[in-house]
Design an enzyme around this catalytic site. Structure first.
Site, PDB file in Angstrom:
ATOM      1  N   ASP A 123      -7.675 -29.401 -27.303  1.00  0.00           N
ATOM      2  CA  ASP A 123      -7.773 -27.945 -27.370  1.00  0.00           C
ATOM      3  C   ASP A 123      -9.239 -27.550 -27.551  1.00  0.00           C
ATOM      4  O   ASP A 123     -10.144 -28.353 -27.337  1.00  0.00           O
ATOM      5  CB  ASP A 123      -6.907 -27.417 -28.515  1.00  0.00           C
ATOM      6  CG  ASP A 123      -7.250 -28.079 -29.857  1.00  0.00           C
ATOM      7  OD1 ASP A 123      -8.341 -28.679 -29.962  1.00  0.00           O
ATOM      8  OD2 ASP A 123      -6.440 -27.996 -30.798  1.00  0.00           O
ATOM      9  N   GLU A 163      -2.700 -37.174 -26.227  1.00  0.00           N
ATOM     10  CA  GLU A 163      -3.853 -36.356 -26.633  1.00  0.00           C
ATOM     11  C   GLU A 163      -4.933 -37.206 -27.298  1.00  0.00           C
ATOM     12  O   GLU A 163      -4.655 -37.972 -28.211  1.00  0.00           O
ATOM     13  CB  GLU A 163      -3.424 -35.238 -27.590  1.00  0.00           C
ATOM     14  CG  GLU A 163      -4.562 -34.265 -27.886  1.00  0.00           C
ATOM     15  CD  GLU A 163      -4.098 -32.996 -28.572  1.00  0.00           C
ATOM     16  OE1 GLU A 163      -4.845 -31.994 -28.539  1.00  0.00           O
ATOM     17  OE2 GLU A 163      -2.989 -32.995 -29.155  1.00  0.00           O
TER      18      GLU A 163
END
Length: 524
Positions: free
Chosen positions: A105, A497
């Site tokens: 992110d 991730e």
């Protein structure tokens, strides 16, 4: 008959002599085993022959920091990255545009970012000569400074530290490139009324460690880092409280389970950076019994610094602190004893070995970000092995069974090799290394073409089954399930991730494996 009798007699004597020789040999071996602790292992000299696969992997791993950079990029070598977050901090009249995005992110979380800087500093301090041998030291130092530049500006006064840029809910509601972000990016701070001992102490640790990295490069910058580190430690210690209790909404992201470990971690780094005995007393005499959890091995991570502190303070115990009092020395011995319990729990043949491993041999603790713990544990085992070599310590005792520095190093090698492809999936979990690695990394920038104009709502790229158009070189994905399997799907954030703090630990591990070398007896 006489000759035959003499021959039989010779045979009898021969048997007696052989048995006697075996007895003597057994006795010698037994004596050697008992006295093996006094036989020092050879200490390697300067970096030797390079192990090419670890050198190649290190050059790949360091590239992820370039991908994660925020702000106005300098000498940008990532074709699909550009300037971003240029107005970060402007609400408070600060320039917080630098720093690094946390993971897939675009948040800047100060707690894991500071930990990234501390570990990256540790790697450079211990293995900088090996990084230099494969021309990666400049890259590591550049990445570190990009974070510490941010941390300095995030600490505008003694008792104020900005610990977050961005709104996690708003950020996670978007799927977009960082270069085109348009949502508001509010700031969070800790101060004397909103305490954050854990994040302030971790930031102090990062700045203290980094001050040693830059001491011979830029003494003024180093002095500035050390001043910030000392101020932040005093702030953390004087205004006690966990940042995720002070700011409850952060508990869903990087929730801290306590701040005592960060206080010890920061003080240990400040002792190395300053030589000030008061910091050593702080970790040994004043707070060791209360905070150190001596005798109980733990897992090293962005949240729990105990095992890291134990290994770091073992360095002091290995190489001596001439000014230490008896009480301080006793505390150091307990730290080292606990560090030994940590490494003994890792070695597969140790009586206290953890049974939590995959069939492929990976230490496995958590399904979320599964590679974090084995990589971090391997880094600590490798450091401890090299401390043993430099101090000429032949063995470590694990509940009556002895292990050598090579045994510790072999464990670290096994975990590193698993990450790089020696696993049941026959896949590298380091993106860009080898011929087979994850293609759908959970990373916004990597998943969206550089010329796409998605606005906030680029979720088609999140759910696409196509490989990422941009390769997130150096990303260490979360890792496999306990059955050694990996599902290469972008929306599988549990496995897919990457994060900057995992990359920092991997850089440390690979730097130590690039070649065999003794570590310096002092970090300064």
């Amino acid at each position: 008959m006489a000759a035959e009798s003499r021959c039989k007699g010779c045979t009898g004597w021969l048997i007696v002599l052989v048995v006697a020789a075996l007895v003597v040999t057994a006795a010698v071996i037994a004596i050697k085993k008992k006295t093996h602790h006094s036989e020092a292992s050879p200490v390697p000299g300067p970096p030797g022959a390079v192990v090419q696969k670890y050198s190649n992997a290190l050059s790949v791993a360091l590239q992820f920091f370039q991908i994660q950079k925020a702000g106005k990029l300098v000498n940008n070598k990532i074709s699909w990255r550009g300037d971003s977050a240029l107005k970060d901090g402007s609400d408070a009249g600060l320039d917080l545009s630098k720093g690094m995005y946390d993971a897939g992110d675009h948040m800047k979380f100060g707690f894991p970012m500071a930990f990234t800087a501390t570990v990256l500093s540790w790697a450079i301090l211990e293995y900088g000569d090996q990084m230099a041998a494969v021309k990666q030291l400049d890259s590591a130092q550049d990445s570190l400074k990009w974070i510490t530049d941010y941390l300095i500006l995030a600490h505008p006064s003694e008792n104020v530290l900005y610990i977050q840029v961005g709104d996690p809910k708003a950020d996670h509601s978007c799927w977009e490139r960082p270069e085109t972000m348009s949502e508001k990016r509010p700031l969070k701070q800790v101060n004397s009324k909103i305490p954050g001992t854990d994040v302030a102490a971790e930031t102090a640790a990062a700045m203290a460690a980094a001050s040693m990295v830059f001491k011979s490069i830029d003494s003024k910058y180093s002095d500035s880092l050390l001043q910030h580190a000392q101020q932040l430690f005093t702030f953390a210690d004087n205004y006690r409280g966990s940042y995720s209790i002070s700011i409850p909404e952060l508990q869903n992201f990087y929730n801290s389970t306590g701040y005592e470990d960060e206080l010890l971690w920061a003080a240990a780094w400040l002792y190395h950076a300053t030589g000030d005995q008061s910091y050593l007393s702080y970790v040994t005499v004043e707070n060791g019994n209360s905070y150190a959890d001596w005798g109980r091995p733990t897992w090293f991570s962005w949240d729990d610094k105990r095992a890291g502190t134990q290994v770091l303070l073992s360095r002091v115990q290995f190489f001596g602190s001439k000014l230490s009092s008896n009480a301080e020395n006793k505390g150091l011995q307990l730290y080292r004893k606990t560090a030994e319990a940590v490494v003994c729990g890792l070695l597969p043949d140790s009586p206290t070995a953890t049974s939590s491993r995959t069939d492929g041999g990976l230490v496995w603790i958590d399904q979320w970000n599964a590679l974090q713990h084995p990589v971090a544990a391997s880094f600590l085992a490798l450091l401890y092995s090299d401390y043993m070599l430099t101090s000429r310590t032949a063995e470590v005792d694990c509940s009556g069974k002895s292990f050598t520095p090579s045994d510790l190093r072999n464990f670290a090698v096994s975990q590193a090799d698993y990450v790089l492809g020696s696993n049941p999936m026959e896949m590298s979990y380091l993106v860009g290394y080898g011929s087979k690695y994850p293609q759908q990394v959970h990373h916004r920038g990597a998943s969206i073409p550089a010329n796409a104009n998605t606005g906030c709502k680029g979720f088609d790229y999140l759910t696409s089954t196509d490989p990422n158009p941009n390769v997130a070189m150096g990303a260490l994905v979360g890792g496999p399930f306990k059955n050694d399997s990996y599902i290469d799907v972008r929306n599988n954030s549990m496995q897919a991730e990457p994060s900057t703090y995992n990359s920092a630990i991997l850089v440390g591990l690979l730097s130590g494996l690039v070649t065999t070398s003794s570590v310096a007896q002092s970090l300064t």
